[in-house]
Scaffold this motif. Structure first.
Motif, short mmCIF file in Angstrom:
data_model
loop_
_atom_site.label_atom_id
_atom_site.label_comp_id
_atom_site.label_asym_id
_atom_site.label_seq_id
_atom_site.Cartn_x
_atom_site.Cartn_y
_atom_site.Cartn_z
N VAL A 26 0.81 -1.50 -0.05
CA VAL A 26 0.27 -0.25 0.00
C VAL A 26 1.12 1.45 0.17
O VAL A 26 0.93 2.07 -1.04
CB VAL A 26 -1.23 0.07 1.26
CG1 VAL A 26 -0.97 1.27 1.08
CG2 VAL A 26 -2.27 -0.97 0.97
N ASN A 27 2.01 1.09 1.37
CA ASN A 27 2.75 2.28 0.99
C ASN A 27 3.54 2.87 -0.32
O ASN A 27 3.47 3.80 -0.88
CB ASN A 27 4.11 1.81 1.85
CG ASN A 27 3.92 2.91 3.09
OD1 ASN A 27 2.96 3.68 3.34
ND2 ASN A 27 4.17 2.54 4.00
N ASP A 28 4.34 1.25 -1.00
CA ASP A 28 4.20 1.26 -2.46
C ASP A 28 3.82 2.22 -2.80
O ASP A 28 3.85 2.78 -4.18
CB ASP A 28 5.22 0.31 -2.95
CG ASP A 28 6.48 -0.44 -2.22
OD1 ASP A 28 6.75 0.33 -1.97
OD2 ASP A 28 6.70 -1.50 -2.96
N ARG A 29 2.41 1.51 -3.25
CA ARG A 29 1.20 2.03 -4.24
C ARG A 29 1.33 3.78 -4.56
O ARG A 29 0.67 4.46 -4.81
CB ARG A 29 -0.16 1.62 -4.31
CG ARG A 29 -0.74 1.65 -5.35
CD ARG A 29 -2.19 0.58 -5.18
NE ARG A 29 -2.58 0.80 -4.10
CZ ARG A 29 -3.47 -0.27 -3.49
NH1 ARG A 29 -3.52 -1.12 -3.82
NH2 ARG A 29 -4.16 -0.10 -2.70
N THR B 209 4.12 5.86 -5.57
CA THR B 209 3.74 5.41 -7.30
C THR B 209 2.55 5.84 -7.66
O THR B 209 3.14 7.05 -8.02
CB THR B 209 3.73 4.15 -7.72
OG1 THR B 209 4.04 3.12 -6.63
CG2 THR B 209 3.43 3.91 -9.02
#
Lengths: 369, 164
Positions: free
Chosen positions: B37-40, B43
């Protein structure tokens, strides 16, 4: 706002629970008067005792009682003076009044009011005093039986592993994608709890505690919901004082282990308070350290237990009046309360998690706001 | 009361299961889920920033394009104007040249005519002179047919010489 509501709810449920328990005591004495003429079983058959039934329902049990015909016995595991003793709860033959004796390793065991007692040396039957307490038997403290609640704990754990592992599998596939399937259900709630942690715990420290808060939240939520499913013996796992004590202890231990100087400074030298008031304030603050987890424990226990008691009590209207026509009142009310209990299931999981986050946040805080 | 008496068994199993659950979920569920979720989130933020930047760039590009278009249009107009000028110049030049050529031809023609005329006149003069001499011969022959007349003439000629 939510806190205030939950407190009102807690007070109401406590009042209700106390009322029910008084009722139970009253009928208990009534029953003893009749005991000369008839056995207890017959008395129960003759006169349906709603309060006792509801309280009994909220207790832990050594079996999964779906109906009187469908009962799943569970393993009894006892640590006694002579070592480990194990047998299936079916050996008691559904006796709950201390009549049926199971003998193992030369020790005699009976089940009385959903507790296992060991008879004293030489006794062949349980004797009761005037208060209907056993006089020649003692409760087994180190009782590691896989009771209804213990099995429910395992069920909750397995359910959580299934749900969150399959959700995690979606994310492990990599790439930026909108959550779908089970991940789509899980993600908003996980993020919600993560945000609760973020809001209450200073800076980046929340990342250390978010896994605990997430686990606590879903453990309580799943336990609450599992207890609400009809025909599944309604285990009252999260309404068990043992479990709420355990969870509150976890929060308390984390609070103590990670507490910083600032936290203790607020207790032993409250800022902005005249030194004259210290003798009054410091004991209050010290008491507060323990009252906070105690409140956590009682709030969850009282809310969930009260919910179970209300549902059983409302259903009992039919049996107290011994007329199916009362179902017209009883069923809609039960339905209403059951629906409310779903809300309470979420609410209590949220409150427990939010307050845990708040307490941990207070303990780990290093700067003034 | 039983309901508020904690049970060792439940605390034991609850604690054991909860701690195992915490370790398992923290490692295999919360970490990947929150990580993803953090990566998303990152992004998405980056994409939004990029979109904003691209929008800005597009705006600039559009302005640039417009300027370029304007320039091109001006250039085109200039070119058309130039071409027109060149064309009219060429036409004029051609006209002038043609006129010049025509004049040249005219002048040549005139010269030729003059030369021819002069030639013709000179020939005519020669012819007339020849005729005159023939006539004069015939006249003289007839005049000098008698001897006296010859003598008179010779005399006269002699006189004329003397006078000079």
């Amino acid at each position: 706002m939510i806190l205030k509501n939950s407190m009102v709810l807690s007070v109401l449920t406590l009042v209700f629970a106390v009322g029910v328990s008084f009722g139970s005591h009253a009928s208990h004495h009534e029953m003893e008067g009749n005991e000369l003429a008839e056995t207890t079983e017959e008395a129960i058959e003759k006169e349906f005792n709603a309060a006792e039934h509801a309280l009994h329902h909220a207790l832990d049990s050594y079996e999964f009682h779906f109906t009187d015909d469908i009962v799943i016995p569970l393993p009894v595991i006892l640590w006694t003076d002579n070592g480990l003793v194990t047998f299936m709860s079916s050996e008691f033959h559904h006796d709950n009044d201390g009549h049926h004796i199971v003998e193992r390793k030369g020790m005699k065991f009976v089940k009385f009011h959903e507790k296992i007692y060991q008879l004293e040396e030489g006794a062949t039957a349980v004797a009761f005093d005037e208060e209907h307490h056993p006089t020649n038997a003692h409760k087994i403290i180190l009782d590691f039986s896989l009771t209804k609640n213990a099995v429910t704990i395992f069920m909750v754990a397995i359910l959580m592993l299934l749900v969150f592992f399959s959700a995690a599998r979606f994310y492990k596939k990599g790439g930026v994608r909108a959550p779908r399937g089970i991940a789509g259900w899980v993600e908003p709630v996980v993020l919600f709890v993560n945000d609760v942690a973020k809001e209450n715990i200073e800076g980046d420290k929340y990342k250390k505690f978010a896994p605990y808060l997430l686990t606590v939240f879903f453990f309580i939520l799943f336990g609450n919901l599992l207890g609400l499913i009809p025909f599944l013996a309604n285990p009252n796992m999260t309404g068990s004082i043992s479990i709420t004590l355990l969870l509150a202890m976890f929060t308390f231990i984390i609070q103590m282990v990670y507490s910083r100087k600032n936290f203790w400074g607020h207790i032993f030298a409250p800022p902005g308070v005249p030194v004259v008031l210290y003798p009054i304030l410091i004991p209050i603050e010290i008491a507060g350290i323990f009252i906070k987890p105690a409140a956590l424990m009682i709030r969850l226990f009282a809310n969930i237990t009260a919910g179970h008691i209300i549902v059983v009590s409302l259903i009992s209207i039919i049996f107290v009046n011994q007329s199916a026509a009362w179902a017209g009142l009883s069923v809609p009310m039960t339905l209403f309360i059951s629906t409310l209990e779903i809300l309470v299931a979420f609410l209590q999981a949220y409150i427990f998690t939010m307050l845990s986050a708040l307490f941990i946040g207070m303990a780990v805080e290093t700067s003034h706001h | 009361m039983d309901i508020v008496t904690p049970a060792v068994g439940q605390i034991f199993w609850g604690g054991l299961v909860f701690l195992i659950l915490l370790v398992l979920l923290a490692k295999f569920a919360w970490k990947p889920i929150l990580g993803a979720v953090n990566d998303r989130e990152r992004t998405i933020n980056e994409s939004l920033e990029l979109a904003e930047k691209t929008k800005e760039e597009m705006k600039n590009l559009q302005a640039e394009n417009e300027a370029l278009l304007k320039e091109a249009r001006a250039e085109r107009d200039q070119m058309i104007k130039d071409a027109k000028e060149i064309a009219s110049k060429m036409v004029n030049d051609a006209k002038d040249k043609a006129k010049e050529e025509a004049n040249k031809v005219l002048v040549n023609a005139r010269e030729t005519i003059n030369t021819e005329k002069a030639a013709a006149i000179s020939e005519l003069k020669t012819q007339v002179a020849a005729f005159s001499i023939e006539i004069a011969e015939k006249v003289v022959r007839r005049e000098l047919a008698a001897d006296d007349k010859q003598a008179a003439l010779a005399k006269k000629l002699a006189e004329e010489i003397n006078l000079n």
